[in-house]
Design a protein around this motif. Structure first.
Motif, PDB file in Angstrom:
ATOM      1  N   ASP A 160       8.202  26.345  30.189  1.00 53.66           N
ATOM      2  CA  ASP A 160       8.029  27.534  31.019  1.00 53.66           C
ATOM      3  C   ASP A 160       7.025  27.324  32.159  1.00 53.66           C
ATOM      4  O   ASP A 160       6.674  28.270  32.864  1.00 53.66           O
ATOM      5  N   ALA A 161       6.564  26.111  32.346  1.00 55.57           N
ATOM      6  CA  ALA A 161       5.606  25.830  33.411  1.00 55.57           C
ATOM      7  C   ALA A 161       6.287  25.918  34.778  1.00 55.57           C
ATOM      8  O   ALA A 161       7.440  25.517  34.939  1.00 55.57           O
ATOM      9  N   PHE A 162       5.566  26.435  35.756  1.00 51.90           N
ATOM     10  CA  PHE A 162       6.079  26.551  37.119  1.00 51.90           C
ATOM     11  C   PHE A 162       5.619  25.320  37.893  1.00 51.90           C
ATOM     12  O   PHE A 162       4.429  25.019  37.957  1.00 51.90           O
ATOM     13  N   VAL A 163       6.575  24.595  38.496  1.00 52.45           N
ATOM     14  CA  VAL A 163       6.259  23.318  39.142  1.00 52.45           C
ATOM     15  C   VAL A 163       6.544  23.376  40.635  1.00 52.45           C
ATOM     16  O   VAL A 163       7.627  23.817  41.056  1.00 52.45           O
ATOM     17  N   VAL A 164       5.573  22.943  41.420  1.00 49.53           N
ATOM     18  CA  VAL A 164       5.728  22.818  42.864  1.00 49.53           C
ATOM     19  C   VAL A 164       5.689  21.331  43.205  1.00 49.53           C
ATOM     20  O   VAL A 164       4.793  20.613  42.764  1.00 49.53           O
ATOM     21  N   TYR A 165       6.673  20.871  43.959  1.00 45.30           N
ATOM     22  CA  TYR A 165       6.737  19.463  44.353  1.00 45.30           C
ATOM     23  C   TYR A 165       6.539  19.345  45.865  1.00 45.30           C
ATOM     24  O   TYR A 165       7.246  19.968  46.650  1.00 45.30           O
ATOM     25  N   GLN A 166       5.554  18.551  46.268  1.00 43.06           N
ATOM     26  CA  GLN A 166       5.325  18.258  47.675  1.00 43.06           C
ATOM     27  C   GLN A 166       5.446  16.755  47.852  1.00 43.06           C
ATOM     28  O   GLN A 166       4.652  15.981  47.332  1.00 43.06           O
ATOM     29  N   GLY A 167       6.478  16.324  48.579  1.00 42.55           N
ATOM     30  CA  GLY A 167       6.703  14.897  48.722  1.00 42.55           C
ATOM     31  C   GLY A 167       7.772  14.622  49.754  1.00 42.55           C
ATOM     32  O   GLY A 167       8.249  15.532  50.446  1.00 42.55           O
ATOM     33  N   HIS A 168       8.172  13.350  49.834  1.00 38.89           N
ATOM     34  CA  HIS A 168       9.086  12.972  50.917  1.00 38.89           C
ATOM     35  C   HIS A 168      10.383  12.327  50.476  1.00 38.89           C
ATOM     36  O   HIS A 168      11.368  12.380  51.191  1.00 38.89           O
ATOM     37  N   HIS A 169      10.448  11.701  49.324  1.00 38.44           N
ATOM     38  CA  HIS A 169      11.679  11.021  48.948  1.00 38.44           C
ATOM     39  C   HIS A 169      12.446  11.702  47.825  1.00 38.44           C
ATOM     40  O   HIS A 169      13.486  11.215  47.403  1.00 38.44           O
ATOM     41  N   GLY A 170      11.930  12.816  47.337  1.00 43.35           N
ATOM     42  CA  GLY A 170      12.664  13.556  46.318  1.00 43.35           C
ATOM     43  C   GLY A 170      13.010  12.717  45.118  1.00 43.35           C
ATOM     44  O   GLY A 170      14.170  12.612  44.717  1.00 43.35           O
ATOM     45  N   ASP A 171      11.999  12.109  44.508  1.00 45.41           N
ATOM     46  CA  ASP A 171      12.221  11.207  43.382  1.00 45.41           C
ATOM     47  C   ASP A 171      12.428  12.000  42.085  1.00 45.41           C
ATOM     48  O   ASP A 171      12.697  13.207  42.118  1.00 45.41           O
ATOM     49  N   GLN A 172      12.262  11.350  40.959  1.00 44.01           N
ATOM     50  CA  GLN A 172      12.661  11.904  39.671  1.00 44.01           C
ATOM     51  C   GLN A 172      12.030  13.266  39.351  1.00 44.01           C
ATOM     52  O   GLN A 172      12.696  14.155  38.807  1.00 44.01           O
ATOM     53  N   ASN A 173      10.776  13.474  39.715  1.00 41.32           N
ATOM     54  CA  ASN A 173      10.119  14.739  39.356  1.00 41.32           C
ATOM     55  C   ASN A 173      10.571  15.921  40.195  1.00 41.32           C
ATOM     56  O   ASN A 173      10.281  17.075  39.848  1.00 41.32           O
ATOM     57  N   VAL A 174      11.271  15.674  41.281  1.00 42.58           N
ATOM     58  CA  VAL A 174      11.727  16.781  42.117  1.00 42.58           C
ATOM     59  C   VAL A 174      12.754  17.650  41.372  1.00 42.58           C
ATOM     60  O   VAL A 174      12.909  18.838  41.663  1.00 42.58           O
ATOM     61  N   TYR A 175      13.441  17.060  40.404  1.00 43.18           N
ATOM     62  CA  TYR A 175      14.472  17.797  39.668  1.00 43.18           C
ATOM     63  C   TYR A 175      13.870  18.800  38.683  1.00 43.18           C
ATOM     64  O   TYR A 175      14.576  19.659  38.168  1.00 43.18           O
ATOM     65  N   ARG A 176      12.566  18.691  38.456  1.00 43.65           N
ATOM     66  CA  ARG A 176      11.896  19.644  37.557  1.00 43.65           C
ATOM     67  C   ARG A 176      11.209  20.761  38.343  1.00 43.65           C
ATOM     68  O   ARG A 176      10.735  21.740  37.766  1.00 43.65           O
ATOM     69  N   ALA A 177      11.201  20.632  39.667  1.00 47.60           N
ATOM     70  CA  ALA A 177      10.433  21.561  40.503  1.00 47.60           C
ATOM     71  C   ALA A 177      11.121  22.911  40.670  1.00 47.60           C
ATOM     72  O   ALA A 177      12.338  22.994  40.787  1.00 47.60           O
ATOM     73  N   ASN A 178      10.318  23.961  40.701  1.00 42.39           N
ATOM     74  CA  ASN A 178      10.803  25.302  41.020  1.00 42.39           C
ATOM     75  C   ASN A 178      10.755  25.564  42.522  1.00 42.39           C
ATOM     76  O   ASN A 178      11.562  26.313  43.062  1.00 42.39           O
ATOM     77  N   VAL A 179       9.786  24.938  43.188  1.00 37.67           N
ATOM     78  CA  VAL A 179       9.630  25.049  44.636  1.00 37.67           C
ATOM     79  C   VAL A 179       9.398  23.649  45.203  1.00 37.67           C
ATOM     80  O   VAL A 179       8.664  22.856  44.609  1.00 37.67           O
ATOM     81  N   ILE A 180      10.048  23.360  46.351  1.00 39.70           N
ATOM     82  CA  ILE A 180       9.909  22.043  46.977  1.00 39.70           C
ATOM     83  C   ILE A 180       9.382  22.205  48.400  1.00 39.70           C
ATOM     84  O   ILE A 180       9.946  22.947  49.203  1.00 39.70           O
ATOM     85  N   PHE A 181       8.289  21.513  48.713  1.00 36.79           N
ATOM     86  CA  PHE A 181       7.750  21.455  50.063  1.00 36.79           C
ATOM     87  C   PHE A 181       7.992  20.052  50.612  1.00 36.79           C
ATOM     88  O   PHE A 181       7.328  19.107  50.187  1.00 36.79           O
ATOM     89  N   PRO A 182       8.938  19.876  51.515  1.00 33.20           N
ATOM     90  CA  PRO A 182       9.200  18.534  52.072  1.00 33.20           C
ATOM     91  C   PRO A 182       8.047  18.067  52.953  1.00 33.20           C
ATOM     92  O   PRO A 182       7.633  18.776  53.882  1.00 33.20           O
TER      93      PRO A 182
END
Length: 307
Positions: A160-182
């Motif tokens: 139930d954790a809320f995940v924010v991903y900030q990155g550039h290549h959208g690697d493996q952890n991006v699939y767990r993110a609720n919000v993505i900041f490119p």
């Protein structure tokens, strides 16, 4: 000039470090000892053992290689970051401390103890004081902000954790993110980097950013304003001004800062050492980060490596 090297489970053979050691060995006939799994080096070396037992023998002065250590004018020890993934890491580093003391590896005029970090930007992050308060912070997290953190193991993260991903290549952890900041990649922005030697370098954009990507600091700045805790950084120079306050060495370009390492800073512990041999920190050199894993050329190199 170094006259003795002791490499401890380096695992990941960094090109720059390898080149420096090879140059020293060829110029001065320096002796190189290595503890860890069998590895191919492009310079003369001696595999002393495969695990902690060899370290204990050296610390107690019972190993034949001890004489080379004691007779060296400028001894150096390289500890691979994979050591810190072990449960007995504190016990192992305690033995390294003993070797450093007996071998006079750390003294007023010389610091030969080196730790090779496994992840990019980790050296600069440590200089900035970015260290976790708990080793189990992910297991209890309700909110997780991943800033270019593509190699973090999220298996124990609560569902139930809320995940924010900030990155550039959208690697493996991006699939767990609720919000993505490119974010812009290193080739798309003006940046400050600290390399393996501790030297700071600055870069300029080589190519324009793609899509909606933005510089990392601009994303954080915009997010702070939305959150109602606006940061006082409107320009890159303002960000660097703050860096100068926290870690001024990160603004001294192409200069190596004198190390301020002290064993007195180490916490006390009571831990038993395992005699399990050291393993490789990286199995596939060509797939070590999000950029190489997204590269067709690196994929071809990886395929050749496995043949």
């Amino acid at each position: 000039m170094f006259s003795f090297w002791l490499e401890l489970s380096r695992g990941l053979k960094l090109s720059m470090v390898n080149a420096r050691i090879r140059k020293t060995v060829r110029a001065t006939q320096a002796k190189v000892g290595y503890i860890g799994p069998a590895t191919d080096f492009n310079y003369d070396h001696q595999q002393l053992g495969t695990g902690p037992q060899t370290l204990i023998e050296i610390a107690e002065g019972r190993h034949p290689f001890c004489s080379a250590l004691l007779n060296a004018k400028h001894p150096a020890v390289i500890v691979g970051a994979g050591i810190f993934e072990r449960k007995d890491k504190d016990a192992i580093f305690s033995v390294v401390e003993t070797i450093a003391r007996h071998g006079k590896i750390i003294r007023p005029d010389w610091n030969g103890l080196n730790v090779l970090l496994l992840n990019a930007a980790q050296a600069a992050a440590l200089d900035l004081g970015l260290v976790p308060e708990s080793g189990k912070s992910i297991e209890s997290a309700k909110f997780l902000y991943l800033m270019g953190a593509d190699d973090v193991n999220l298996e124990k993260l609560p569902s139930d954790a809320f995940v924010v991903y900030q990155g550039h290549h959208g690697d493996q952890n991006v699939y767990r993110a609720n919000v993505i900041f490119p974010a812009a990649a290193f080739s798309e922005k003006e940046g400050t980097y600290e390399n393996t030697e501790g030297c700071t370098q600055q870069t300029l954009p080589a190519v324009p950013t793609v899509g909606d990507a933005r510089d990392d600091w601009k994303i954080i700045r915009a997010l702070s304003e939305v959150a109602g805790i606006q940061l006082p950084y409107d320009t890159l120079s303002a960000v660097r001004s703050r860096i100068r306050t926290i870690a001024p060495n990160l603004l001294h370009m192409d200069e190596r800062e004198a190390a301020a390492f002290s064993f007195s800073l180490m916490p006390k512990f009571c831990q038993k050492m395992s005699l399990t041999p050291f393993g490789k920190a990286v199995e596939n050199f060509y797939m070590t980060d999000s950029i190489t894993r997204a590269s067709k050329i690196m994929a071809q190199c990886s395929a050749l490596l496995k043949k």
